[in-house]
Design an enzyme around this catalytic site. Structure first.
Site, PDB file in Angstrom:
ATOM      1  N   HIS A  40      -1.391  -1.347  -7.116  1.00 57.10           N
ATOM      2  CA  HIS A  40      -0.021  -0.863  -7.294  1.00 57.10           C
ATOM      3  C   HIS A  40       0.934  -1.988  -6.874  1.00 57.10           C
ATOM      4  O   HIS A  40       0.599  -2.776  -5.989  1.00 57.10           O
ATOM      5  CB  HIS A  40       0.158   0.360  -6.387  1.00 57.10           C
ATOM      6  N   ASP A  89      -5.175   0.606   0.840  1.00 56.10           N
ATOM      7  CA  ASP A  89      -4.075   1.451   0.365  1.00 56.10           C
ATOM      8  C   ASP A  89      -4.686   2.814   0.001  1.00 56.10           C
ATOM      9  O   ASP A  89      -5.329   2.958  -1.032  1.00 56.10           O
ATOM     10  CB  ASP A  89      -3.431   0.766  -0.846  1.00 56.10           C
ATOM     11  N   GLN A 142      -3.733   7.309  -2.878  1.00 59.07           N
ATOM     12  CA  GLN A 142      -4.332   8.286  -3.795  1.00 59.07           C
ATOM     13  C   GLN A 142      -5.612   8.874  -3.219  1.00 59.07           C
ATOM     14  O   GLN A 142      -6.201   9.782  -3.821  1.00 59.07           O
ATOM     15  CB  GLN A 142      -4.646   7.632  -5.151  1.00 59.07           C
ATOM     16  N   LYS A 184       2.309  12.422  -1.405  1.00 62.00           N
ATOM     17  CA  LYS A 184       1.168  12.573  -2.324  1.00 62.00           C
ATOM     18  C   LYS A 184       0.091  13.462  -1.704  1.00 62.00           C
ATOM     19  O   LYS A 184      -0.916  13.773  -2.327  1.00 62.00           O
ATOM     20  CB  LYS A 184       0.599  11.204  -2.677  1.00 62.00           C
ATOM     21  N   CYS A 223       3.639   1.459 -12.142  1.00 62.47           N
ATOM     22  CA  CYS A 223       3.789   0.420 -11.099  1.00 62.47           C
ATOM     23  C   CYS A 223       2.516  -0.407 -10.968  1.00 62.47           C
ATOM     24  O   CYS A 223       2.103  -0.770  -9.852  1.00 62.47           O
ATOM     25  CB  CYS A 223       4.171   1.026  -9.750  1.00 62.47           C
TER      26      CYS A 223
HETATM   27  N1  PMP Z   1      -0.173   2.710  -3.676  1.00 64.80           N
HETATM   28  C1  PMP Z   1      -0.607   3.579  -4.598  1.00 64.80           C
HETATM   29  C2  PMP Z   1      -2.034   3.515  -5.035  1.00 64.80           C
HETATM   30  C3  PMP Z   1       0.261   4.535  -5.117  1.00 64.80           C
HETATM   31  O1  PMP Z   1      -0.175   5.407  -6.028  1.00 64.80           O
HETATM   32  C4  PMP Z   1       1.608   4.555  -4.678  1.00 64.80           C
HETATM   33  C5  PMP Z   1       2.600   5.554  -5.237  1.00 64.80           C
HETATM   34  N2  PMP Z   1       2.547   5.668  -6.624  1.00 64.80           N
HETATM   35  C6  PMP Z   1       2.004   3.637  -3.707  1.00 64.80           C
HETATM   36  C7  PMP Z   1       1.086   2.743  -3.223  1.00 64.80           C
HETATM   37  C8  PMP Z   1       3.400   3.617  -3.158  1.00 64.80           C
HETATM   38  O2  PMP Z   1       3.686   4.806  -2.507  1.00 64.80           O
HETATM   39  P1  PMP Z   1       5.185   5.148  -2.062  1.00 64.80           P
HETATM   40  O3  PMP Z   1       6.039   4.947  -3.273  1.00 64.80           O
HETATM   41  O4  PMP Z   1       5.111   6.586  -1.658  1.00 64.80           O
HETATM   42  O5  PMP Z   1       5.531   4.246  -0.944  1.00 64.80           O
END
Ligand code: PMP
Length: 403
Positions: free
Chosen positions: A121, A198, A201, A224, A361
């Site tokens: 991401h 990270d 998910q 999430k 993203c």
């Molecule tokens: N890492 C992953 C794998 C994600 O799916 C996301 C959110 N789509 C993020 C990081 C970033 O999370 P946040 O926007 O809640 O900070």
């Protein structure tokens, strides 16, 4: 059949007031809907119990401080950690930025290397690029296997002592592929690198125990995990947190302040400058209680079955490409030749099916997959077979419209 899969099917949609009858919400990877228990915890926090934390000499504030610190304890138990190893942040993005500023800003030097993967991401790419540019470090990228997992054999072949930091997604937000974190950590540690996972998910889809995984940093976002936005978690090994300088300066993170010199509070307080998202922490703890009440193994089995059904239904469509491995954790990305994913999303919306369309993203991953964007269906505890039927019916209409 596993014990979890043998249990009664999950049927908790009634816990979620924001999901009306017949709406197939398939965008949980972007953000999860909230169960009544979380909404009530937030309302209670602002309603009859609200006060600031860590400062008040009056009873209400002392009670709120206890509740806020109890929330830290709940989150710590959830990931197999100790409370003072849990830093409350705004979300995974802020957690990663905290590590890039505070740990990497101090530890990385010119000539060092950072190892990421092709499926990360943007929030696990851009902060590393920023610190790499600041200190003169370089970034290398682990490729994917043919079935779209992070290729750990390739990682083992390419890692070298110049790599000081590895940062990888536990579960891909586009492909749902699950990383063998234990092996990734062993590979990173074989050259003395630190490894950040990270877990955005992963935490809502799999049981997570940071000690068993063997990582050095683990981050995730509350929203999430069926919790509120604006609250997330950075877990780090205590010896790393203890040695890290503060990220932001301000109130609450200090020991003593004078114009000559300021000394800082110990971790995790040192990393929580300013009045924290008090009620967010309470909501997150309620979310943790909610998912642990169901059981993460049961949630994982439930979502794995939905993924199998969705992949089977989608694979009957001509010219449809399915991405990611068959055992993806709750996420299915696909593309239909000649049809923009935004058009798929718009037509599905007319069928009351909410999916996400775009690059999610993860623009570098789109390049690897050879597409501009994908359509993505992602599942949560409230989804069931009727949602897969609605997705399949909506996709039949997409195919009819676009021929
Ligand atoms: N890492 C992953 C794998 C994600 O799916 C996301 C959110 N789509 C993020 C990081 C970033 O999370 P946040 O926007 O809640 O900070």
């Amino acid at each position: 059949m596993s014990g979890a899969a043998a249990e009664a099917p999950l049927d908790v949609v009634a816990d979620f007031p924001a999901i009306p009858d017949g709406w197939a919400y398939l965008d949980t990877a972007a953000t999860a809907q909230k169960p009544r228990a979380v909404i009530d915890a937030i309302a209670r926090g602002y309603d009859t119990t609200y006060a600031t934390v860590h400062r008040g000499v009056y009873q209400r504030s002392a009670d709120m401080t206890l509740a806020y610190e109890a929330a830290r304890g709940t989150v710590a138990r959830f990931v197999g950690a100790q409370p003072d190893e849990i830093v409350f942040v705004r979300g995974a993005t802020e957690g990663i930025n905290l590590v890039t500023h505070s740990w990497a800003g101090q530890q990385l030097k010119a000539g060092d290397r950072i190892l990421l993967s092709q499926l990360e991401h943007h929030s696990n790419i851009v902060p590393w690029q920023m610190v790499a540019e600041r200190v003169g470090a370089a970034i290398d990228v682990v490729p994917l296997t043919d079935d779209h997992r992070i290729d750990l054999d390739a990682m083992a072949a390419m890692i070298r002592p110049e790599h000081k930091l590895v940062a990888l997604a536990h579960v891909s937000n586009v492909l749902g592929s699950v990383l063998d974190v234990t092996r990734a950590c062993a590979i990173a540690h074989s050259v003395g690198a630190r490894i950040l996972i990270d877990g955005c998910q992963a935490v809502a889809r799999l049981p997570v125990d940071v000690a068993a995984l063997g990582c050095d940093f683990y981050v995730f976002s509350g929203h999430k995990l069926y919790g509120p936005t604006g609250i997330g978690v950075l877990w780090a090994r205590p010896e790393l947190l203890d040695a890290m300088p503060p990220y932001q300066g301000g109130g609450s993170m200090i020991d003593r302040v004078s114009f000559e010199k300021t000394s800082y509070a110990p971790a995790p307080t040192r990393f929580e400058a300013g009045t924290p998202h008090i009620v967010g922490a309470l909501g997150l703890a309620a979310a943790v209680d909610y998912v642990t009440g169901i059981g993460l193994s049961r949630i994982h089995a439930h979502e794995t079955a939905l993924v199998a059904d969705a992949r089977a239904a989608l694979s009957r469509i001509n010219s449809l490409r399915l991405f990611g491995p068959a055992d993806s954790a709750g996420i299915v990305s696909f593309a239909l030749q000649g049809v923009h994913p935004h058009d798929i999303g718009t037509i599905l919306d007319e069928h009351r099916v909410a999916i996400r369309a775009g690059h999610h993203c993860a623009q570098p991953l789109m390049g690897v997959l050879g597409v501009e964007a994908t359509a993505r269906a992602s599942f949560g505890v409230y989804n069931g077979p009727a949602d897969i039927d609605a997705l399949a019916a909506g996709m039949e209409r997409v195919v009819r419209i676009f021929g």
